[in-house]
Design a protein around this motif. Structure first.
Motif, PDB file in Angstrom:
ATOM      1  N   GLY A   1      30.710  39.918  47.890  1.00  0.00           N
ATOM      2  CA  GLY A   1      31.255  41.190  47.433  1.00  0.00           C
ATOM      3  C   GLY A   1      30.194  42.270  47.529  1.00  0.00           C
ATOM      4  O   GLY A   1      29.004  41.984  47.378  1.00  0.00           O
TER       5      GLY A   1
ATOM      6  N   GLY B   1      34.850  32.413  51.762  1.00  0.00           N
ATOM      7  CA  GLY B   1      34.352  33.376  50.794  1.00  0.00           C
ATOM      8  C   GLY B   1      33.446  34.404  51.458  1.00  0.00           C
ATOM      9  O   GLY B   1      32.769  34.111  52.437  1.00  0.00           O
ATOM     10  N   GLU B   2      33.491  35.608  50.938  1.00  0.00           N
ATOM     11  CA  GLU B   2      32.659  36.699  51.442  1.00  0.00           C
ATOM     12  C   GLU B   2      31.870  37.287  50.283  1.00  0.00           C
ATOM     13  O   GLU B   2      32.365  37.359  49.163  1.00  0.00           O
TER      14      GLU B   2
ATOM     15  N   THR C   1      33.117  35.804  47.122  1.00  0.00           N
ATOM     16  CA  THR C   1      34.388  36.193  46.511  1.00  0.00           C
ATOM     17  C   THR C   1      35.514  35.961  47.515  1.00  0.00           C
ATOM     18  O   THR C   1      35.286  35.877  48.718  1.00  0.00           O
ATOM     19  N   VAL C   2      36.737  35.870  46.994  1.00  0.00           N
ATOM     20  CA  VAL C   2      37.946  35.839  47.805  1.00  0.00           C
ATOM     21  C   VAL C   2      38.991  36.690  47.104  1.00  0.00           C
ATOM     22  O   VAL C   2      38.845  37.025  45.922  1.00  0.00           O
ATOM     23  N   SER C   3      40.045  37.007  47.805  1.00  0.00           N
ATOM     24  CA  SER C   3      41.126  37.757  47.171  1.00  0.00           C
ATOM     25  C   SER C   3      41.892  36.845  46.215  1.00  0.00           C
ATOM     26  O   SER C   3      41.957  35.621  46.407  1.00  0.00           O
ATOM     27  N   ARG C   4      42.467  37.447  45.221  1.00  0.00           N
ATOM     28  CA  ARG C   4      43.293  36.686  44.278  1.00  0.00           C
ATOM     29  C   ARG C   4      44.467  36.049  45.030  1.00  0.00           C
ATOM     30  O   ARG C   4      44.893  34.940  44.707  1.00  0.00           O
TER      31      ARG C   4
ATOM     32  N   TRP D   1      35.791  35.081  41.842  1.00  0.00           N
ATOM     33  CA  TRP D   1      34.648  34.230  42.190  1.00  0.00           C
ATOM     34  C   TRP D   1      34.392  33.259  41.047  1.00  0.00           C
ATOM     35  O   TRP D   1      34.905  33.428  39.948  1.00  0.00           O
TER      36      TRP D   1
ATOM     37  N   ASP E   1      40.902  43.047  43.068  1.00  0.00           N
ATOM     38  CA  ASP E   1      41.649  41.909  43.574  1.00  0.00           C
ATOM     39  C   ASP E   1      40.749  40.759  44.021  1.00  0.00           C
ATOM     40  O   ASP E   1      41.219  39.799  44.615  1.00  0.00           O
ATOM     41  N   ARG E   2      39.455  40.819  43.711  1.00  0.00           N
ATOM     42  CA  ARG E   2      38.501  39.780  44.114  1.00  0.00           C
ATOM     43  C   ARG E   2      38.178  38.852  42.953  1.00  0.00           C
ATOM     44  O   ARG E   2      38.096  39.288  41.796  1.00  0.00           O
TER      45      ARG E   2
END
Length: 102
Positions: free
Chosen positions: A37, A34-35, A49-52, A100, A97-98
């Motif tokens: 946002g 996860g990064e 967050t991560v991409s869908r 969480w 597209d993020r």
């Protein structure tokens, strides 16, 4: 500094079945990569967050580990249904597209 959210949704039993599996898939992929946002894009400071796509890929992998004969269309429908329910219920946040944990 990014932080991990530990929602009570699983602990209090409000998520069950496919929803719980999808939630756990998201939690796992967030733990792995996860990064935070960007705050200027509307994300809360430090929320991972991560991409869908990353979430969907993990959900598919988790499904295939338990149900290897499940076809691609069934996987797609399960993810669309469960991810939509989690977002609509407020258990998962989504922006662009993020995604969480809410």
């Amino acid at each position: 500094m990014p932080f991990k959210v530990t929602p009570a949704s699983l602990a209090d039993g409000t998520l069950k079945g496919e929803s719980a599996k999808a939630f756990e898939s998201l939690r796992a992929v967030l733990d792995e990569g996860g990064e935070a946002g960007p705050v200027d894009a509307g994300f809360s400071d430090g929320v991972l967050t991560v991409s869908r796509d990353a979430w969907r890929n993990r959900f598919y992998a988790d499904l295939m580990a338990k149900e290897p004969s499940l076809d691609a269309e069934a996987r797609k429908k399960r993810f669309q249904r469960t991810s939509g329910k989690l977002i609509e219920a407020g258990h998962v946040g989504a922006l662009g597209d993020r995604v969480w944990l809410s």
